[in-house]
Each structure stands twice: as C-alpha cells, then as structure tokens.
Design a protein around this motif. Structure first.
Motif, PDB file in Angstrom:
ATOM      1  N   ARG A 190       0.805  -1.234   0.000  1.00  0.00           N
ATOM      2  CA  ARG A 190       0.000   0.000   0.000  1.00  0.00           C
ATOM      3  C   ARG A 190       0.829   1.271   0.000  1.00  0.00           C
ATOM      4  O   ARG A 190       0.285   2.360  -0.185  1.00  0.00           O
ATOM      5  CB  ARG A 190      -0.946  -0.009   1.195  1.00  0.00           C
ATOM      6  N   THR A 191       2.135   1.125   0.223  1.00  0.00           N
ATOM      7  CA  THR A 191       2.967   2.327   0.220  1.00  0.00           C
ATOM      8  C   THR A 191       3.372   2.723  -1.208  1.00  0.00           C
ATOM      9  O   THR A 191       4.026   3.741  -1.407  1.00  0.00           O
ATOM     10  CB  THR A 191       4.239   2.141   1.079  1.00  0.00           C
ATOM     11  N   LEU A 192       2.991   1.875  -2.182  1.00  0.00           N
ATOM     12  CA  LEU A 192       3.332   2.181  -3.589  1.00  0.00           C
ATOM     13  C   LEU A 192       2.126   2.760  -4.317  1.00  0.00           C
ATOM     14  O   LEU A 192       0.974   2.506  -3.933  1.00  0.00           O
ATOM     15  CB  LEU A 192       3.788   0.895  -4.295  1.00  0.00           C
ATOM     16  N   PRO A 193       2.368   3.538  -5.380  1.00  0.00           N
ATOM     17  CA  PRO A 193       1.228   4.104  -6.114  1.00  0.00           C
ATOM     18  C   PRO A 193       0.387   3.023  -6.788  1.00  0.00           C
ATOM     19  O   PRO A 193       0.895   1.934  -7.096  1.00  0.00           O
ATOM     20  CB  PRO A 193       1.883   5.017  -7.158  1.00  0.00           C
ATOM     21  N   THR A 194      -0.878   3.297  -7.010  1.00  0.00           N
ATOM     22  CA  THR A 194      -1.777   2.359  -7.692  1.00  0.00           C
ATOM     23  C   THR A 194      -1.190   1.998  -9.054  1.00  0.00           C
ATOM     24  O   THR A 194      -0.723   2.875  -9.782  1.00  0.00           O
ATOM     25  CB  THR A 194      -3.152   3.034  -7.922  1.00  0.00           C
ATOM     26  N   TYR A 195      -1.223   0.689  -9.374  1.00  0.00           N
ATOM     27  CA  TYR A 195      -0.749   0.277 -10.706  1.00  0.00           C
ATOM     28  C   TYR A 195      -1.904  -0.380 -11.443  1.00  0.00           C
ATOM     29  O   TYR A 195      -2.861  -0.861 -10.821  1.00  0.00           O
ATOM     30  CB  TYR A 195       0.444  -0.691 -10.581  1.00  0.00           C
TER      31      TYR A 195
END
Ligand code: HEM
Ligand SMILES: N[C@@H](CC(=O)c1ccccc1NC=O)C(=O)O
Length: 280
Positions: A190-195
């Motif tokens: 969840r710490t990464l941007p939506t892909y």
C-alpha cells in the motif's frame, strides 16, 4: 430599558447582545482565521497570494474529511452516502479549478515583488495536499522527508501512506461483489502508487457492459472518474498559471518548476477506469 433606548439598539428584531451568547465570529473562530494573514513584503498583491492559499487549504481540509468518510462507507458497503460525498469532493475540486482565475490576475512583475519573501516555502510542502494524493492512491514514501520537522503532519502522512486508498477500497468492493480480482492486487504494497491490474480492468469492464445489473458499482466508477477529471483540470490550471506567472524559473521548493508540474499531468489515479473505455 425604555422603549426609545431599546429601539436605537435593535434592528428588525436581531439579537445584538453577545456578552453571554455565542456569536457568528465565536462559532467560526474568525479571530484566528482573520488574524492569520501576515504579509512579509510591502507589496499590495501579497494578500491575494496568502488568502488564495489559505482558502485552498481549508477546502483541502474538507475534501480530506469527506474522503475519509467515503473510505469508511465503501468498507461498510454503504454506497449511497459515499456517492453523495464523492460528488461533493468533485465539486470542491471544480471550485479550486476556478479559483485559479483569481490568482491569474496577478502579473509576473506583481509576483516578482513578493517572491523573494517566500524563501524556500512552496506548495510542494503542503501536507494536506500530499495527504489528498495519498488517500487517492498516489503514494510516494520519499516525500515524507519534507515533513520531518512537522511531527504531527508526518505522523498523519505516514499513516495515510500505509492505509488502503479510496480506490483500494473500491477494488476490494469489486472482489466482495463476486468479481475475480487477482490476489496480488488485493495484497499489494500500500505504500506504492496504484498500478494497472488486468483483473481490475476486467471487473470494471463487466460493470460497464451491464450497468443495470451492477448499477451501484457503475455509479461508483463514474463518481471516481468525475473526481479524477476535476483533479486533472486542477493540475493543468496549476502548471499553466505557473508558466504564465514565473515562466521557466526554478521553483522555490527546489524542483525545476514548470517541467516538474508538467510531469505531474501524467499521474493517473484510477488507471483501469480509463483503460477500460478503449474496450467498450
Ligand atoms: C503564483 C502562484 C504559484 C506559483 C508560481 C507556483 C509554483 C509552483 C512550483 C514551481 C511548484 C513546484 C515545486 C517547487 O519547486 O516549488 C509548485 C508546487 C505546488 N504548488 Fe504551486 N504555485 C503557485 C500557486 C499555487 C496555489 C494557489 C496552490 C494551491 C494550494 C499551489 C499548490 C501547489 C502544490 C500542492 C504543489 C506540489 C505539487 C506536486 O508535488 O505535485 N500552488 N508550485
Ligand atoms: N513554488 C512557488 C512559490 C509558491 O508558489 C508558494 C510559496 C509559498 C506558499 C505557497 C506557494 N504556492 C504554491 O506552490 C515559486 O516557485 O514561486
């Protein structure tokens, strides 16, 4: 009190004595709000610059308040109130889009008179703006560092970085509604941007191909598209207004300025809601 005296201190029956009653200013905290404009330059136009940003921050505060409730409602499967609030957030964003018209009345020489007094401060450091990006899924852990000296803001942002975004909640709702969402997407960091995820696109596509069967999800998707569209307009007005006022100068926040803001036009918050349209 004589009737004559009373007549001279009243107006259409309006309450005039607030020695022991709460007034308009008391309720709204106007002493704090209207006492918070402190221009640093002798330039007339700095008041516009300050109030433009302060009002934007107030609207950001309301957007975050609404989006936190949207996220809770989606989690609880209560879609009707979520729709109402998503519509409100999109309209607030529209209002911020139009607010650029007011700031654009400031010319380059007018802003140049103020700019040296801004030091290294920049909208880049707006923790509420960063929280808005995070809650909508545009996560970026590296940007927490900016808030190292503001522990309260940093804690909120760190929490938001690790939380499910509003869009993650929509994807989880698709899964709970019986669509086959890839386990990897549901367990994504969840710490990464939506892909972009194929299974999510396939689910939204099925919704759009048969709206009457999936009306609530269809309405949710369109509300999210409304919001992302308004946000894109805001980014566009920012970069065009900035180019109009400072040209291609480096930003006070340290970025390259217009070229950095142009890159931000490529951000896509809800990828599958746009890619599915090609397949319809
Ligand atoms: C004269 C008006 C403005 C100028 C010249 C300007 C310029 C810039 C520049 C150059 C940046 C890139 C960061 C940097 O290096 O400083 C930036 C970022 C930013 N500005 Fe403005 N800005 C203006 C008005 C506003 C207003 C009214 C808002 C509304 C709150 C705003 C919010 C932001 C935000 C949130 C960022 C970070 C964007 C991101 O990281 O994606 N700016 N601005
Ligand atoms: N980054 C801007 C400065 C700026 O716009 C700004 C400075 C202090 C408070 C808010 C600001 N607005 C948005 O970036 C500039 O480079 O001129």
């Amino acid at each position: 009190m004589s009737d004559d005296k009373k007549d001279s201190t009243t107006w259409h029956g309006a309450e005039m004595d607030f020695s022991s009653a709460m007034s308009y200013g008391d309720y709204l905290g106007l002493e704090q709000i209207l006492g918070a404009q402190h221009p640093r330059s002798p330039n007339h136009n700095e008041m516009l610059f300050i109030i433009q940003h302060q009002t934007s921050e107030l609207w950001l505060k309301l957007m975050l308040h609404e989006l936190q409730a949207v996220r809770r409602n989606l989690r609880a499967g209560e879609l009707a109130p979520a729709f109402k609030m998503l519509a409100r957030v999109a309209r607030i964003m529209d209002q911020l889009v139009h607010a650029w018209d007011v700031l654009a009345t400031m010319t380059p020489p007018e802003y140049t008179a103020i700019r040296p007094f801004l030091g290294a401060s920049s909208g880049f450091q707006s923790h509420q703006y960063r929280e808005l990006e995070f809650i909508l899924g545009n996560k970026n852990a590296a940007l927490l560092t900016v808030h190292a000296t503001a522990p309260a803001a940093r804690t909120i942002l760190e929490h938001e970085l690790n939380a499910a975004s509003v869009y993650d909640e929509a994807v989880m709702l698709l899964a709970r509604s019986g669509f086959a969402i890839a386990p990897g997407r549901l367990a994504a960091d969840r710490t990464l941007p939506t892909y972009h995820d194929d299974s999510v696109e396939a689910a939204w596509l099925a919704v759009y191909q048969d709206p009457s069967t999936h009306w609530a999800l269809y309405e949710l998707a369109e509300k999210l598209v409304d919001l992302e569209t308004a946000f894109r307009f805001w980014r566009f007005r920012h970069v065009t207004t900035v180019e109009r006022i400072i040209g291609f100068k480096t930003g006070t926040g340290g970025t390259a300025g217009v070229s950095y803001l142009r890159k931000m036009l490529d951000v896509v918050l809800f990828p599958e809601l746009f890619t599915l349209r090609t397949a319809l």
